[in-house]
Each structure stands twice: as C-alpha cells, then as structure tokens.
Design a protein around this motif. Structure first.
Motif, PDB file in Angstrom:
ATOM      1  N   UNK A  32       0.857  -1.187   0.000  1.00  0.00           N
ATOM      2  CA  UNK A  32       0.000   0.000   0.000  1.00  0.00           C
ATOM      3  C   UNK A  32       0.887   1.228   0.000  1.00  0.00           C
ATOM      4  N   UNK A  36       0.797  11.946   0.588  1.00  0.00           N
ATOM      5  CA  UNK A  36       0.183  12.960   1.429  1.00  0.00           C
ATOM      6  C   UNK A  36       0.717  14.339   1.073  1.00  0.00           C
ATOM      7  N   UNK A  38       1.144  18.114   2.777  1.00  0.00           N
ATOM      8  CA  UNK A  38       1.114  18.802   4.056  1.00  0.00           C
ATOM      9  C   UNK A  38       1.401  20.277   3.863  1.00  0.00           C
ATOM     10  N   UNK A  41       1.960  24.019   9.065  1.00  0.00           N
ATOM     11  CA  UNK A  41       1.193  24.057  10.299  1.00  0.00           C
ATOM     12  C   UNK A  41      -0.043  23.177  10.318  1.00  0.00           C
ATOM     13  N   UNK A  42      -0.168  22.318   9.306  1.00  0.00           N
ATOM     14  CA  UNK A  42      -1.343  21.453   9.229  1.00  0.00           C
ATOM     15  C   UNK A  42      -0.931  19.986   9.193  1.00  0.00           C
ATOM     16  N   UNK A  43      -1.912  19.113   9.387  1.00  0.00           N
ATOM     17  CA  UNK A  43      -1.645  17.693   9.288  1.00  0.00           C
ATOM     18  C   UNK A  43      -1.607  17.245   7.840  1.00  0.00           C
ATOM     19  N   UNK A  44      -1.012  16.094   7.575  1.00  0.00           N
ATOM     20  CA  UNK A  44      -0.956  15.581   6.198  1.00  0.00           C
ATOM     21  C   UNK A  44      -2.347  15.233   5.676  1.00  0.00           C
ATOM     22  N   UNK A  46      -4.318  13.029   2.741  1.00  0.00           N
ATOM     23  CA  UNK A  46      -4.198  11.994   1.724  1.00  0.00           C
ATOM     24  C   UNK A  46      -4.688  12.528   0.384  1.00  0.00           C
ATOM     25  N   UNK A  89       4.663  13.937   0.959  1.00  0.00           N
ATOM     26  CA  UNK A  89       5.291  12.750   1.541  1.00  0.00           C
ATOM     27  C   UNK A  89       4.746  11.499   0.866  1.00  0.00           C
ATOM     28  N   UNK A 100       1.703  -0.432   9.373  1.00  0.00           N
ATOM     29  CA  UNK A 100       2.177   0.890   9.782  1.00  0.00           C
ATOM     30  C   UNK A 100       2.807   1.574   8.586  1.00  0.00           C
ATOM     31  N   UNK A 101       2.603   2.874   8.485  1.00  0.00           N
ATOM     32  CA  UNK A 101       3.174   3.639   7.382  1.00  0.00           C
ATOM     33  C   UNK A 101       4.627   3.991   7.676  1.00  0.00           C
ATOM     34  N   UNK A 103       7.334   6.572   6.190  1.00  0.00           N
ATOM     35  CA  UNK A 103       7.316   7.764   5.352  1.00  0.00           C
ATOM     36  C   UNK A 103       8.658   8.041   4.703  1.00  0.00           C
ATOM     37  N   UNK A 104       8.591   8.659   3.534  1.00  0.00           N
ATOM     38  CA  UNK A 104       9.778   9.236   2.938  1.00  0.00           C
ATOM     39  C   UNK A 104      10.094  10.550   3.637  1.00  0.00           C
ATOM     40  N   UNK A 105      11.202  11.155   3.271  1.00  0.00           N
ATOM     41  CA  UNK A 105      11.679  12.370   3.945  1.00  0.00           C
ATOM     42  C   UNK A 105      10.913  13.615   3.536  1.00  0.00           C
TER      43      UNK A 105
ATOM     44  N   UNK B  34      -2.946   6.125  15.404  1.00  0.00           N
ATOM     45  CA  UNK B  34      -1.500   6.251  15.454  1.00  0.00           C
ATOM     46  C   UNK B  34      -1.131   7.644  15.956  1.00  0.00           C
ATOM     47  N   UNK B  36       2.041  10.399  15.915  1.00  0.00           N
ATOM     48  CA  UNK B  36       3.296  10.767  15.274  1.00  0.00           C
ATOM     49  C   UNK B  36       3.842  12.036  15.909  1.00  0.00           C
ATOM     50  N   UNK B  43      10.343  14.648   8.513  1.00  0.00           N
ATOM     51  CA  UNK B  43       9.228  13.775   8.208  1.00  0.00           C
ATOM     52  C   UNK B  43       8.507  13.369   9.492  1.00  0.00           C
ATOM     53  N   UNK B  91       5.521  19.067  17.028  1.00  0.00           N
ATOM     54  CA  UNK B  91       4.200  19.001  16.398  1.00  0.00           C
ATOM     55  C   UNK B  91       3.733  17.559  16.520  1.00  0.00           C
ATOM     56  N   UNK B  93       0.927  14.701  15.821  1.00  0.00           N
ATOM     57  CA  UNK B  93      -0.156  14.435  14.875  1.00  0.00           C
ATOM     58  C   UNK B  93      -0.697  13.036  15.099  1.00  0.00           C
ATOM     59  N   UNK B 104      -5.120   5.668   6.224  1.00  0.00           N
ATOM     60  CA  UNK B 104      -4.956   6.472   7.431  1.00  0.00           C
ATOM     61  C   UNK B 104      -5.333   7.904   7.124  1.00  0.00           C
ATOM     62  N   UNK B 106      -5.335  11.747   8.743  1.00  0.00           N
ATOM     63  CA  UNK B 106      -4.598  12.472   9.767  1.00  0.00           C
ATOM     64  C   UNK B 106      -5.395  13.624  10.355  1.00  0.00           C
ATOM     65  N   UNK B 107      -5.121  13.893  11.626  1.00  0.00           N
ATOM     66  CA  UNK B 107      -5.662  15.072  12.266  1.00  0.00           C
ATOM     67  C   UNK B 107      -4.863  16.307  11.882  1.00  0.00           C
ATOM     68  N   UNK B 108      -5.300  17.476  12.317  1.00  0.00           N
ATOM     69  CA  UNK B 108      -4.629  18.731  11.954  1.00  0.00           C
ATOM     70  C   UNK B 108      -3.360  18.994  12.743  1.00  0.00           C
TER      71      UNK B 108
END
Lengths: 113, 115
Positions: A32, A36, A38, A41-44, A46, A89, A100-101, A103-105, B34, B36, B43, B91, B93, B104, B106-108
């Motif tokens: 999978x 994402x 981002x 100041x916000x969450x990622x 999808x 990302x 579990x995800x 992530x890339x950098x 989850x 983070x 990241x 931060x 998350x 998944x 994500x929240x803010x």
C-alpha cells in the motif's frame, strides 16, 4: 524493516508545468503506497494512494504509478497551480509491519506564478 | 471524506507539567489510531500504535511512561505528555485508520511548546 527514500527534496516548477516526485521502497512485501500533502502548520492530507495490484491510478491532475519489480512509485502532478505548493510525503506499508506507514523524507514543492 | 480532529491545536506549558492531547475520528470508527511526532522540516516519526481497548504499542526509543496513550473508544484516543520538558516541544499528529480500507486519515496536529 521497510525503508523509503524520496527524491527530490525540493522541487521548483513554473505554474502550468508538471511535477514528478519519486520514491523507492526496500521491502517487496509492502502493498500500500499513499501520498500525502502537508501545508504549513497542518496535518498531512491523503491525496492519492495505490495498492500493489494496480500499476497506475489517476485523479484529475494527480496520478501515481507503481513499479513493483523495481520497487518504486511516483507522484505526477500536471498543470501545476500555486496552491499545489506544499510538502509532499510518500509512504509504504504492508501487513508484515502491522500496516504501519513508513514515510519518505518529504519533498518541498514550490510552484512559481 | 473521513475527518479526524485534534484538540487542542496548540498548547504552551511550563516544564514539569503534563499535557493531554485528544484525537477523535468524527465520521467513522477507528479500531487503530496512530500517534506521530514531527520536528521542523522533518518527516513524520511514528511514536505508537493505539488499538481500541488494548495497550498501545510503542516504537523503539519512545518512552511509554512519558507518553501515555489511551484508546478508550472507537472514536477517541488521547496522548498525555507527562512531566514535559523543552525537548518535548514538537508538532504531534494523530491518525485514524478506517476499518474498511485501511487508509490512514490524519488530524490537523497539535503544536506543543514547553517553556
């Protein structure tokens, strides 16, 4: 464990041009691959994802391609707009690691108008 | 689409105090949530996986006694940073996994600053 590498770290394009971000993963059991976006100041958020039984998926200006043999997947954004500017990302997951995800950098995309 | 909320969005606290962050899935039931942590220009780093009704599973190097996680219901998980110190400033998350498809959401995020 799984390792995901992402390139480039920064990408600047002119408005209207295409942008391509590439990721490679190490574990052939991963199945999978989400992308994402981002904003500061916000969450990622999808934006698109693909599963290992599919080679390509498209949603309007965004597309993702997956090459299982080479273990890499790419995000393609066409007709870029200033609002596409953000950090992108890639991630990979598989049942072997409890889905579990990993992530890339991240890639900072700047769309210049 | 699936919506995940976090509260508070930001918090400033004094060193030595504890801070609780809530994560809620608003329109779906999440068997797994989850947590983070993200430092500036970096990241996302998975801290722990939280399953409803059971103990959280922490990633290597994350102190379970410092970062207390409770997943009391299918729509709520909480992260408590105990005895916070300036190096805990980050931060935080959360994300929630939709039971059906496994995506998944994500929240803010919550910006924690420890003085």
């Amino acid at each position: 464990g799984e390792n995901v590498e992402q390139h480039p770290s920064t990408l600047s394009v002119q408005e209207g041009d295409s942008a391509v971000i590439k990721c490679t993963y190490s574990d052939s059991a991963s199945n999978y691959f989400p992308w994402y976006k981002q904003e500061l100041g916000k969450g990622p958020q999808l934006i698109i994802d693909i599963r290992s039984n599919v080679g390509e998926k498209k949603d309007q200006r965004i597309a993702v391609t997956l090459n299982k043999t080479a273990k890499h997947f790419s995000l393609h954004i066409t007709e870029t707009q200033p609002e596409d500017s953000a950090v992108y990302f890639c991630a990979a997951s598989g049942q072997e690691y409890g889905n579990k995800l990993v992530f890339g950098a991240g890639t900072i995309l700047r769309v210049k108008s | 689409g699936a919506v995940v909320s976090q509260h508070p969005s930001w918090v400033i606290c004094k060193s030595g105090t504890s801070v609780k962050i809530e994560c809620r899935s608003l329109d779906f039931q999440a068997t797994t949530m989850f947590w983070y942590r993200q430092f500036p220009k970096q990241s996302l780093m998975l801290m722990a996986t939280s399953n409803e009704g059971s103990k959280a599973t922490y990633e290597q190097g994350v102190e379970k006694d410092k970062f207390l996680i409770n997943h009391a219901s299918l729509t709520l998980s909480t992260l408590t940073v105990t005895s916070a110190h300036p190096e805990d400033s980050s931060f935080y998350i959360c994300s929630a996994r939709d039971r059906g498809w496994g995506e998944q959401f994500f929240g803010p995020g919550t910006r924690l600053t420890v003085l």
